[in-house]
Design an enzyme around this catalytic site. Structure first.
Site, PDB file in Angstrom:
ATOM      1  N   CYS A  76      -2.006  -2.052   0.229  1.00 59.72           N
ATOM      2  CA  CYS A  76      -1.419  -3.058   1.126  1.00 59.72           C
ATOM      3  C   CYS A  76      -2.479  -3.977   1.710  1.00 59.72           C
ATOM      4  O   CYS A  76      -2.287  -4.513   2.810  1.00 59.72           O
ATOM      5  CB  CYS A  76      -0.630  -2.412   2.280  1.00 59.72           C
ATOM      6  SG  CYS A  76       0.750  -1.436   1.737  1.00 59.72           S
ATOM      7  N   ASN A  77      -3.591  -4.109   1.038  1.00 55.77           N
ATOM      8  CA  ASN A  77      -4.658  -4.992   1.529  1.00 55.77           C
ATOM      9  C   ASN A  77      -5.080  -5.892   0.376  1.00 55.77           C
ATOM     10  O   ASN A  77      -6.130  -5.698  -0.232  1.00 55.77           O
ATOM     11  CB  ASN A  77      -5.825  -4.152   2.051  1.00 55.77           C
ATOM     12  CG  ASN A  77      -6.887  -5.003   2.744  1.00 55.77           C
ATOM     13  OD1 ASN A  77      -7.050  -6.181   2.425  1.00 55.77           O
ATOM     14  ND2 ASN A  77      -7.614  -4.411   3.673  1.00 55.77           N
TER      15      ASN A  77
END
Ligand SMILES: Cc1ncc(COP(=O)(O)O)c(C=O)c1O
Length: 460
Positions: free
Chosen positions: A375-376
């Site tokens: 999620c980055n």
């Protein structure tokens, strides 16, 4: 120096790991609960009646008392005075970021500044900013450590004001971004949203010293249990400048259905929608007490030593040809980094082993680790050196052709869709670190990885 207390803690409180033969290496995903926390929960709810906190009856008051005690414990944990800070209970760090995003006074002429090394739960704030005409500016990372380019950050903070949102610790590379940026931004008139989700589990966060306007945390990341409870810590002066776009049960002082009028509560309850998770919030106090028993400084040192062992071990891993067996993204020493280590495994030809192969093989060996981009996306793009133009081209062409995530990754020229993340925490020990190093050597050292039967990727 090795703190022997952690061996006893592993045996007594996290014994389920060794009993199940699991090597847990996903502490940035979730911390683990100590058995005493689970017992305390069961004992508490079995011993007394707890009702919905919005009433005056004894069962309700019993809940209110425990929730308010937990709130106070949260403030104490972060050295925050209740006069200066409010602790708002949320579902998680994401919920805390959303509260800020939806209520922050973004407008034309204001800005949202973000390092590209941010979790999507912070990246998503940009959609609120964009909808209200604010400008969004990303600041890149550079060098082998993938740290934020401070000169570029200073340039952005020298411009018009608004909200500066960054993680105290990267959930991708483990880089600890300086808390000094908070004062630097505030001196120039910025508000700061500090994402402490990956930082809080192994570091002291002293809000009396750091004083960001907003802080987001998820408690299950710090001590495993309860899930579904996080906090927005907000300075009361900053909270007073937010404007919530709606109201809900529990958030208002007064409301008229037909008169079309409402007045928000004047304290933190204005941000707590509906009924709080009143059976779990008291467990936050238990979790904080457990962390205090061990001492955050001791946890920090314990985890730092294990991370140093992991990094040194990874650096030693070689194919027989002398070629490295892994590539680490981000700092390769303990300097200004936490216990999250992102890497790819390399085959003897120096090519990246598809992270789906590693996910499958490691799971089969009883190792719990994470693969993908965590999620980055910004940190991932930097780690894989993908430039903005390439990204935009791949996004547009994949969208136009209705392509899959695998199509998108192929357009980016990536042999593998993401990285492998190993993250350590208070319940980790040297055997966990060694088990991972041993797994990599046994499975990939001088061997062609078996890439048969891999499922298509469904999400980034
Ligand atoms: C740095 C960081 N920020 C935010 C989040 C979001 O946390 P949650 O999913 O608990 O809301 C995470 C979760 O991994 C994280 O690592």
């Amino acid at each position: 120096m090795v703190d022997a207390r952690f061996d006893a803690v592993r045996r007594d409180e996290y014994g389920y790991l060794d009993e199940d033969g699991l090597v847990y290496l996903d502490h940035t995903g979730a911390g683990l609960p100590a058995r005493r926390q689970l017992r305390a929960h069961a004992d508490r709810i079995a011993a007394h009646c707890h009702g919905n906190p919005h009433s005056e009856h004894p069962a309700s008051v019993a809940s209110t008392v425990l929730v308010e005690r937990a709130r106070r414990a949260v403030l104490d944990f972060f050295h925050a005075s209740p006069d200066e800070y409010a602790a708002v209970f949320t579902a998680n760090a994401t919920g805390a970021c959303r509260l800020v995003g939806e209520a922050y006074p973004f407008r034309r002429g204001t800005r949202l500044v973000l390092p590209i090394d941010n979790h999507n739960s912070v990246n998503g704030v940009r959609e609120y900013a964009r909808a209200r005409g604010a400008r969004i500016r990303y600041v890149g990372v550079s060098g082998p450590d993938l740290r934020v380019d401070e000169a570029a950050l200073d340039r952005e903070l020298g411009q018009r004001r608004g909200l500066f949102a960054y993680p105290a610790q990267s959930n991708f590379t483990g880089v600890r971004h300086p808390l000094e940026w908070i004062a630097r931004a505030q001196e120039r008139g910025w508000d700061v949203l500090l994402d402490a989700a990956a930082f809080a589990p192994t570091n002291v966060l002293d809000l009396a010293a750091a004083r960001p306007e907003f802080v987001a945390v998820s408690w299950y990341k710090v001590f495993g249990y309860p899930t579904g409870v996080g906090c927005l810590l907000a300075r009361r002066d900053a909270l007073a400048r937010l404007r919530r776009p709606w109201f809900a049960g529990g958030t208002i002082e007064a409301v008229s259905a037909q008169g079309g009028w409402h007045r928000m509560a004047s304290d933190e309850s204005a941000y707590e929608d509906g009924t709080l998770n009143f059976l779990s919030i008291p467990d936050v106090e238990e979790g904080l007490a457990w962390i205090d028993t061990l001492g955050m400084a001791a946890i920090h040192d314990h985890v730092e030593q294990l991370t140093a062992r992991l990094l040194a071990g990874l650096a030693r891993l070689r194919h027989r040809t002398g070629e490295p067996l892994v590539r680490v993204y981000g700092p390769t020493t303990s300097d200004r980094r936490g216990s999250t280590v992102a890497l790819n495994i390399l085959d003897a030809a120096g090519d990246v082993v598809d992270e789906r192969v590693v996910a499958r093989d490691s799971a089969g060996a009883g190792l719990c680790l994470r693969t993908g981009c965590f999620c980055n996306p910004g940190a991932g793009e930097a780690a894989f050196s993908i430039g903005r133009r390439t990204l935009r081209g791949a996004v547009l062409r994949t969208a136009a052709s209705g392509g899959t995530l695998d199509d998108y990754l192929t357009r980016l020229g990536l042999p593998s869709g993401g990285a492998v993340r190993v993250s350590l925490g208070l319940s980790s020990n040297t055997a966990d670190v060694d088990a991972f190093l041993d797994f990599v050597t046994r499975t990939y050292g001088d061997r062609a990885p078996d890439a048969r039967d891999l499922a298509p990727r469904l999400r980034c």
